[in-house]
Every structure is written in structure tokens, then in C-alpha cells.
Design a protein around this motif. Sequence first.
Motif, short mmCIF file in Angstrom:
data_model
loop_
_atom_site.label_atom_id
_atom_site.label_comp_id
_atom_site.label_asym_id
_atom_site.label_seq_id
_atom_site.Cartn_x
_atom_site.Cartn_y
_atom_site.Cartn_z
N ARG A 135 -0.76 4.28 4.52
CA ARG A 135 -1.65 3.15 4.74
C ARG A 135 -0.87 1.96 5.32
NH1 ARG A 135 -4.30 -0.01 6.37
NH2 ARG A 135 -6.24 -0.97 5.63
N ARG A 157 0.84 -1.20 0.00
CA ARG A 157 0.00 0.00 0.00
C ARG A 157 0.88 1.25 0.00
NH1 ARG A 157 -4.74 -2.67 1.92
NH2 ARG A 157 -4.43 -4.09 3.68
N SER A 158 0.22 2.41 0.03
CA SER A 158 0.95 3.66 0.20
C SER A 158 1.62 3.66 1.57
CB SER A 158 -0.02 4.85 0.12
OG SER A 158 -0.90 4.84 1.24
N TYR A 159 2.63 4.51 1.73
CA TYR A 159 3.36 4.51 3.00
C TYR A 159 2.43 4.80 4.19
CZ TYR A 159 7.46 4.83 5.99
OH TYR A 159 8.40 4.60 6.96
#
Length: 367
Positions: free
Chosen positions: A52, A48-50
Motif C-alpha cells: 500500500r 501502511r503495509s509495504y
Amino acid sequence: MSETTMHVGLVIYGDLNATSGGFRYDRQLVSYLREQGDTVDVISLPWRSYPRGLVDGVSPSIRAKLDRSVDVLVQDGLCHPSLWRQNHQLEKPGAIVTLIHHLRSDDPTERFGPTFRPFERRYLESVDAAISTSQFSRTRACELAAELGRKPTLVAPPAGRTEGAAVTPERVRKRAVTGPLRVVYLGNVVPRKDPKTLLAAIARGHPERDWELTVVGSHDADPDYAASVVMAASEYGIDDRVEFTGKIEPPGLEAILERSHVCCVPSRYEAFGMVYLEAMEYGVVPIAGSVGGAGEFVEHGHNGFVVEPGDEAGITTHLQELDDQRGRLAQLGKRALVTARQHPTWDESMSDIRAFLGKQSDGEQDV
């Protein structure tokens, strides 16, 4: 097969078969351990994004995936956003070992990289031991988390594709005196590897020099940036000298390396730089970025060159020198072959890792 076997867990993001040097390293480790009779559980976490990922770092469901009865739980350090608060709460693994390809907080192209440091530090402090792919990565990790320097660590460098010389010195000598200077860029087309600086360096030689550039690598990781790189070649007026192949299969890559003189990937940050070693196996002279671990095997002026980030003028100078002095091009190429022959093989590095993991599973704490 080893008489004493282990049960190992390997934590990664996404698909183990993904395209990158780090995933290739992880695949080599899994394959080697299984060949020795060890059981390896590949534990895939959502990529995921950092931000998240940091939420996953406190997720009970992620903790449940991690907390299993293994002798050693090896964690790819790039997964640290999902692990930074998990390790202290794991009860079942015998030992937790991080595998450090590079520090995300060190990457100058990560927009919010400095804000990653507290989480990456906390993660590194939570493990029992560390494996690094270069001395550079080990040093940087211990600087970020001083406590790690008091724990067992191992440097186990990756190998190349052929694990030795893929061509003969005579082939390198003959290739050096034929045709225009042929330069290859190997790697995903992303800002960290800085192909735009290479294009600018090639453009500096235009139109006096008839250099040819082949850019080999996927455009999928950052499509907008990759599109801007293709456009830059056109804007520089060198699009007739530059070929973008995209991702290609090994036979095609090998054919390109066999005919190339120079491999230039002027990365702004490269923890090890497997592509330089792969090029050296073919007697192709590397021009590597100075920030990272490439300097551990690329010796400036001896078997290649090391340049500062963004130094397009320096790259042009080295290309001009090699173009004008084909004997020197051949000499550096043959020295690159020697370096490739002397570099540890995959089996040697993976054997060192396996012995290291065995010590951690037995509770040995030698630093």
C-alpha cells in the motif's frame, strides 16, 4: 542560536513520539534544529503495509504534502515505499536528504525483503545526499545504489541516554562480584532482535547456573510472536528465571541497568544498536549481533562480545565465562564505561547534521 537559520522539512511515518530508536533519533534532530532557531515542519505520512505504501509512491496527494518550499527536505529512509517515485517530481525543496536508519531490504526477518530492493534502490538514487547512523548503513546503502556513493554522505551516530558514564568504575567492580549473573534484554519483542535465541542460551545453563534474565520491551509490535517468546520461556523450564516487564518508563529502565551485569540482544540485523551503547553507559557488558553497526563500538573480547545470528551456544559460552570470571566481567564493564564516555554526544552528532544540511541547502556538493 545560529545566525543563519534554515527551513527544514522532516518526512516520517506515523507519530514522531513513537517508541523506537529511530524515532528517538528523529526527535533529537527536530529538537536540536529548533534550538538553533531553524523552522522544522514534521511531515507525517500514513504508515501502511509495504504494497500500500508503494501505491502512495505515485499518489498526487502525497506529492502535495511533500512539495513545499523548504531549504532541505529530510526524509526518514524507512518511508521509501511512499517516496520512491515522488522525489523526481518535487519542485519546491532546495535539496532532498535521506536519513538512513537501516535498509528495509536488508532485514532478514522481512518475508519479502528481497523484493523491496528495486524500490529502495530507486529511492536512494532520487536523493541529493544521505545521512547514515552507522558506517555499516552508509556502506550498505552505497552498495545497493552505487550512484549514492558519488553524492555527499555523512555518518552521524546516535548517542545513549546519559551521554557518558552513568555509574562509576568502582560501582561496576562491586556489582560484578555480587549475586547471580543478571542479564537484561532491551528492545521490542520482535523476530529481528531474536529473544528466542537468548532464551535458548539461558536454558543451556539450566539448572547448573542460576542466571536471571529480564526482558524489557513492548510486546505490541508483534503480539503473536511476543506471546510465543513468553511461552518458550515456560517450555524451556526457565520461566522462574525470566521476567517480562513489557515497556517501562526511564526510571524503571535505569534501575534495571544499574543492577544488571550483561545486556544481550542477539539481533539478526541491527544497523547501529542504541541499546548496547545505553547498557555500556552503566558498565553493563553488551553481547551484540554481528550483522550491522554494533561492531563499530562493541569490540569483541575488549568491552563486550559480538555473536553470529542464532549462535545460542556462543552466547552461553560468553555468559559462562563472565559468570566464572567475575574479575573479567568487571574489566569489560569498566572498558564499556570508557567507550560510552568517548562516544559522540547527541549535540555533537546533531551539530554535524546541521552543518551538513546547511551545505546541501547552499548547493555544495563535496562528497
